[in-house]
Design an enzyme around this catalytic site. Structure first.
Site, mmCIF file in Angstrom:
data_model
loop_
_atom_site.group_PDB
_atom_site.id
_atom_site.type_symbol
_atom_site.label_atom_id
_atom_site.label_comp_id
_atom_site.label_asym_id
_atom_site.label_seq_id
_atom_site.Cartn_x
_atom_site.Cartn_y
_atom_site.Cartn_z
ATOM 1 N N LYS A 62 0.825 -1.203 0.000
ATOM 2 C CA LYS A 62 0.000 0.000 0.000
ATOM 3 C C LYS A 62 0.860 1.255 0.000
ATOM 4 O O LYS A 62 0.601 2.212 -0.747
ATOM 5 C CB LYS A 62 -0.933 -0.010 1.213
ATOM 6 C CG LYS A 62 -2.023 -1.073 1.151
ATOM 7 C CD LYS A 62 -2.830 -1.109 2.443
ATOM 8 C CE LYS A 62 -3.895 -2.188 2.396
ATOM 9 N NZ LYS A 62 -4.690 -2.248 3.655
ATOM 10 N N SER A 78 -0.609 0.829 5.966
ATOM 11 C CA SER A 78 -0.865 -0.029 7.116
ATOM 12 C C SER A 78 -1.863 -1.113 6.742
ATOM 13 O O SER A 78 -2.692 -0.927 5.842
ATOM 14 C CB SER A 78 -1.399 0.795 8.301
ATOM 15 O OG SER A 78 -1.525 -0.012 9.461
ATOM 16 N N ASP A 79 -1.774 -2.236 7.429
ATOM 17 C CA ASP A 79 -2.727 -3.308 7.211
ATOM 18 C C ASP A 79 -2.853 -4.118 8.493
ATOM 19 O O ASP A 79 -1.901 -4.221 9.274
ATOM 20 C CB ASP A 79 -2.287 -4.219 6.067
ATOM 21 C CG ASP A 79 -3.404 -5.148 5.627
ATOM 22 O OD1 ASP A 79 -4.308 -4.676 4.898
ATOM 23 O OD2 ASP A 79 -3.403 -6.318 6.023
ATOM 24 N N GLN A 80 -4.034 -4.677 8.688
ATOM 25 C CA GLN A 80 -4.283 -5.493 9.882
ATOM 26 C C GLN A 80 -4.905 -6.818 9.467
ATOM 27 O O GLN A 80 -5.829 -6.857 8.643
ATOM 28 C CB GLN A 80 -5.217 -4.775 10.854
ATOM 29 C CG GLN A 80 -5.461 -5.542 12.145
ATOM 30 C CD GLN A 80 -6.396 -4.794 13.076
ATOM 31 O OE1 GLN A 80 -7.603 -4.814 12.891
ATOM 32 N NE2 GLN A 80 -5.831 -4.118 14.055
#
Length: 202
Positions: A62, A78-80
């Protein structure tokens, strides 16, 4: 990788590579001017990809995607990924999938892996970090799940619960060294990466 501190900061806007309102609200706490733009990234897990690896890969992807369009900017991605016994749980998207997620997590301990990446394409700066959060869910009844989902509709949240809202009532415990990680952006790690990129905080 070059030393980013030598690059003039006033020529480098800050861009959040996300349209998530939760991440925008969290980043605003650092009192830095920034803009937000949507990354164009396929979030499909790779075959056999472990949840923490998926979170890191997507956070970097991203940030790099947005950095290609804003090469002078400092870009945050960011990623979760929620992880139940090694199985990744994404955003449910629908009520039915959210019910299924919460039923599976009822009485279980779930790992939430929240990755953050900071990239400046022009400066060649790329760093990424991962904040693990361990969440223990209460044993949930069908009525509790339905009441919660109708009240908060957390269909855009990995794991189908907003810990910053009513979702906190579904939990027994949260264990993390970065308290905003579960909401979607680990600010301790984000600030650390931004300082490494040459931004002065506070």
């Amino acid at each position: 990788m070059r030393d980013f501190v030598s690059c003039p900061l006033d020529a480098r806007p800050l861009v959040l590579g996300s349209t998530s309102p939760y991440r925008r609200e969290l980043l605003a706490r650092l009192r830095l001017p920034f803009e937000a733009t949507a990354p164009q990234v396929d979030e499909t897990p790779l075959p056999g990809e472990a949840p923490p690896d998926l979170a890191r890969r997507l956070a970097l992807a991203k940030a790099k995607d947005v950095a290609r369009r804003h090469p002078k900017a400092i870009v945050i991605g960011s990623d979760q990924v929620a992880d139940l016994a090694g199985t990744p749980l994404g955003k449910p998207g629908t009520h039915e999938r959210a019910v299924a997620q919460l039923q599976h997590m009822s009485g279980q301990t779930v790992q939430f892996h929240t990755a953050v990446a900071v990239v400046c394409a022009e400066a060649g700066f790329v760093q990424c970090d991962l904040a693990p959060v361990q969440v223990r869910f209460r044993a949930l009844t069908t009525d509790e799940i339905e009441r919660y989902l109708h009240a908060e509709q957390p269909y855009d949240c990995a794991g189908s619960a907003k810990s910053e809202g009513l979702g906190i009532t579904l939990l027994d415990a949260i264990d993390s060294d970065d308290p905003t990680a579960l909401i979607g952006l680990p600010l301790i790690r984000t600030a650390r990466l931004l300082r490494a990129a040459g931004i002065v905080l506070p």
